[in-house]
Design a protein around this motif. Structure first.
Motif, PDB file in Angstrom:
ATOM      1  N   PHE A 111       0.580  -0.958  -0.157  1.00 50.83           N
ATOM      2  CA  PHE A 111       0.102   0.361   0.258  1.00 50.83           C
ATOM      3  C   PHE A 111       1.133   1.276   0.609  1.00 50.83           C
ATOM      4  CE2 PHE A 111      -2.828   2.799   2.490  1.00 50.83           C
ATOM      5  CZ  PHE A 111      -3.265   3.565   1.252  1.00 50.83           C
ATOM      6  N   ILE A 115       1.119   4.335  -2.920  1.00 49.76           N
ATOM      7  CA  ILE A 115       0.486   5.853  -2.508  1.00 49.76           C
ATOM      8  C   ILE A 115       1.818   6.436  -3.611  1.00 49.76           C
ATOM      9  CG2 ILE A 115       0.379   7.503  -1.067  1.00 49.76           C
ATOM     10  CD1 ILE A 115      -2.170   5.808  -1.707  1.00 49.76           C
ATOM     11  N   LEU A 119       2.124   8.716  -6.026  1.00 57.24           N
ATOM     12  CA  LEU A 119       2.130  10.531  -5.628  1.00 57.24           C
ATOM     13  C   LEU A 119       3.829  10.952  -6.328  1.00 57.24           C
ATOM     14  CD1 LEU A 119       1.586  10.914  -1.366  1.00 57.24           C
ATOM     15  CD2 LEU A 119       0.113  11.924  -3.285  1.00 57.24           C
TER      16      LEU A 119
END
Length: 129
Positions: A111, A115, A119
């Motif tokens: 996870f 992310i 990003l």
């Protein structure tokens, strides 16, 4: 028709958990989605490397469809990775607490990497590094 499964067998956890089919379908779906995404990414990356400089590569990521495809690629890669690692841990780790801890750490790690990748794509797309 009689049922040969005893209540004791279900209490001990040997009955069907009824979650394997969804996991299997999700793993196959992400694998099928990754084929065109990875082919597109490899060919686009090679084309961008050989025909553009740094500014051209940044401009390539600024395009909305490219940014969306890159985000989908990152999400699909790490979700597929989490599904595959879960199967490996469930098959080969037999100590319950170690299995649970490993699954939590691996899911969190996947996870966080997803992310970070998303990003990074968004930062390049909107800020330009």
């Amino acid at each position: 028709m009689s049922n040969y499964r005893t209540p004791l067998r279900e209490v001990r956890g040997y009955g069907a958990a009824h979650h394997g089919t969804g996991h299997w379908i999700a793993q196959r779906f992400t694998a099928i989605a990754l084929v065109p995404l990875l082919l597109w990414f490899c060919f686009s990356l090679l084309y961008t490397i050989f025909t553009a400089d740094y500014a051209g590569a940044i401009a390539w990521i600024h395009q909305p469809w490219i940014m969306l495809a890159l985000i989908l690629l990152v999400a699909a890669v790490f979700y597929h990775s989490a599904l595959g690692l879960q199967v490996i841990v469930e098959d080969y780790v037999h100590t319950k607490w170690l299995k649970t801890a490993t699954l939590i750490v691996l899911r969190l790690f996947n996870f966080l990497l997803a992310i970070a990748g998303i990003l990074a794509v968004l930062r390049i797309a909107f800020v330009g590094v």
